[in-house]
Enzyme design. Sequence first.
Site, PDB file in Angstrom:
ATOM      1  N   GLY A 237       0.889  -1.030   0.016  1.00 27.13           N
ATOM      2  CA  GLY A 237       0.192   0.088  -0.015  1.00 27.13           C
ATOM      3  C   GLY A 237       0.935   1.287  -0.063  1.00 27.13           C
ATOM      4  N   GLY A 239       0.181   5.544   0.729  1.00 28.61           N
ATOM      5  CA  GLY A 239      -0.680   6.403   0.975  1.00 28.61           C
ATOM      6  C   GLY A 239       0.052   8.013   1.218  1.00 28.61           C
ATOM      7  N   GLY A 240      -0.747   9.002   1.434  1.00 28.00           N
ATOM      8  CA  GLY A 240       0.021  10.222   1.738  1.00 28.00           C
ATOM      9  C   GLY A 240       1.017  10.393   3.000  1.00 28.00           C
ATOM     10  N   PHE A 241       0.670   9.303   3.804  1.00 32.20           N
ATOM     11  CA  PHE A 241       1.590   9.579   4.869  1.00 32.20           C
ATOM     12  C   PHE A 241       2.856   8.358   4.997  1.00 32.20           C
ATOM     13  CE2 PHE A 241      -2.516  11.100   5.998  1.00 32.20           C
ATOM     14  CZ  PHE A 241      -2.371  12.432   6.637  1.00 32.20           C
ATOM     15  N   GLY A 242       2.889   7.402   3.938  1.00 35.69           N
ATOM     16  CA  GLY A 242       3.855   6.457   3.801  1.00 35.69           C
ATOM     17  C   GLY A 242       3.649   5.499   2.990  1.00 35.69           C
ATOM     18  N   ARG A 243       4.605   4.418   2.941  1.00 35.64           N
ATOM     19  CA  ARG A 243       4.386   3.118   2.072  1.00 35.64           C
ATOM     20  C   ARG A 243       4.278   2.122   3.172  1.00 35.64           C
ATOM     21  NH1 ARG A 243       6.409   4.093  -3.059  1.00 35.64           N
ATOM     22  NH2 ARG A 243       7.346   1.847  -3.352  1.00 35.64           N
ATOM     23  N   VAL A 244       3.678   1.055   2.914  1.00 37.58           N
ATOM     24  CA  VAL A 244       3.163  -0.042   3.627  1.00 37.58           C
ATOM     25  C   VAL A 244       3.652  -1.507   3.133  1.00 37.58           C
ATOM     26  CG1 VAL A 244       1.365  -1.036   5.025  1.00 37.58           C
ATOM     27  CG2 VAL A 244       1.212   1.120   4.548  1.00 37.58           C
ATOM     28  N   LYS A 259       4.563   0.211   8.312  1.00 37.65           N
ATOM     29  CA  LYS A 259       4.348   1.436   7.497  1.00 37.65           C
ATOM     30  C   LYS A 259       5.491   2.585   7.687  1.00 37.65           C
ATOM     31  CE  LYS A 259       0.945   4.930   6.487  1.00 37.65           C
ATOM     32  NZ  LYS A 259      -0.451   5.798   6.665  1.00 37.65           N
ATOM     33  N   ASP A 356      -8.418  10.040  10.560  1.00 39.92           N
ATOM     34  CA  ASP A 356      -8.038   9.781   9.501  1.00 39.92           C
ATOM     35  C   ASP A 356      -9.019   8.586   8.980  1.00 39.92           C
ATOM     36  OD1 ASP A 356      -6.992  10.434   6.797  1.00 39.92           O
ATOM     37  OD2 ASP A 356      -5.178   9.131   7.107  1.00 39.92           O
TER      38      ASP A 356
END
Length: 556
Positions: A237, A239-244, A259, A356
């Site tokens: 995944g 997202g705007g706050f990082g990669r998972v 994450k 969020d």
Amino acid sequence: MASPSSSPRAPTSPPPSPSSSWALSMPLIMEFGDIDNNHVGIDINSLNSVKSNTAGFYSDSRGDGMLTNMSLIGSGPIQVWVEYHGESTQINVTLAPLGVTKPVRPLLSTTYDLSPVLTDQAYLGFSSSTGLSTGHHYVLGWSFGMNTPAPFIDTTKLPGLPYLGPTPQSKLLEIVLPIASALFVLVVGILGVIMVRRHIRYKEVREDWEVEYGPHRFSYKDLFHATKGFKDRNLIGVGGFGRVYKGVLPTSKSEVAVKRVSYDSKQGIKEFVAEVVSIGYLQHRNIVQLLGYCRRKGELLLVYDYMANGSLDNHLYGQEGNATLGWGQRFRIIKEIAMGLLYLHEEWEKVVLHRDVKASNVLLDKQMNGRLGDFGLARLYDHGTDPQTTHVVGTVGYLAPELVLRGKATTLTDVFAFGIFILEVTCGQRPIKEDPQGNQLVLVDWVLQNWHKGSLLDVVDANLQGSYATSEVCLALKLGLLCSHPFPEARPSTRQAMQYLDGDMPLPELLPAHFSFHMLALMKNEGQVDSSTMLPYPSPMMTSFGSISDFSIHGR
């Protein structure tokens, strides 16, 4: 008396002789009347020789040839024959290099009666002397015969002389040793570089205040190996706050989601980690368990339980390649997220603001149960107190109007995002999207417009193909609009929303006109504009968020 025969190998030694009564002398220095320093002599009870001759041998077969001189030092193995005849009292001494047949003519021959010299009991042996110098003498083999010739010595079976000089250097060793030394230095250097790089690779940020959070801290090395070095093939995944990333912990072998969140300031990081650790104590079947964290320079890693079926938005928008979720599954997931929020807002020891709530942060476990995850932006505070958050964080389309105006998150701002989430799940549409002409389409506007027109069911996800319970769909749509009401005081609490969904309390009678507000009315309540400027609601409120993008973790 028979003769002793010996084959000594002694560059510096005399030949062996019967001892005690008489001796065969090979002196190396000119003493005691010695003829030279390379001679053979017969000594009887004295160091002065009875008879002596320069070392050598007669090589001709008849014994009348010339003497061939031999060096007693360094000439190699030497054979010596010592013979004594009791009746004739003749002593013969013959010398020759090893391997040469015994010469016919002896080197020394003399007559001497040994009867008075030899006692009834005598010892036969070998001795040597080098005077002031040093040397090594070896008797490699000898034989003795009494009244009979001494047995023959097979010189091919004699042992070799030991090597006493410096150890010879192998040509191969001379080549290999420098190469091996260079390789050793090279290997040590490479290992040093590897260790330094390894230290840098796994280096973490650790401060004294983190000691109390020890059980919740993961080592970066474990997370690095768990995710195979954060390779793209483990990416699940973005997202705007990082990669998972998906990973398997090396010790427990449990599956986790890691994450990676970037931050560029230490400001507030202590408080944030404290909240992360506190949130780690949350235990609810509809909350993704936050297991712990790890810190590196400019980077924070959050470790969660791994959810096998990924995020809800991938299923809603067909990115998982799975069949579209049925309405029964969607309605159950809406309820499960409501239960998770209720636990965060009211049932845990502190109030937790998720900040969020959205479809991409709802994860599905193996049984397709919905769990609210990603607590990277969560804040918590004590029950009965006001939250202290004063910065806007969240995702465009899910932000409550008062959060944009005042920057203060509350449980009702979570309720607003939950309302948008309900509409998203029911309609199968993202909160904000663009039409082919590039115009922004706001999901709330679209639902309201269809409600005004009396075609509310037209907004239901077409992928459901009409297979849904109308009453449940209408309840979800109206509750979604109510939860995303522009005025926070008009929204239900999380507990009330749960009661509406469970049917424990009827949804208030709502009409489209109840939502005919304008953003400016909200602003008037904040003392910013005059009420005379009020206009009908819908889209201006939502489209006014168009300039807001995802906020990073340091904007707390």
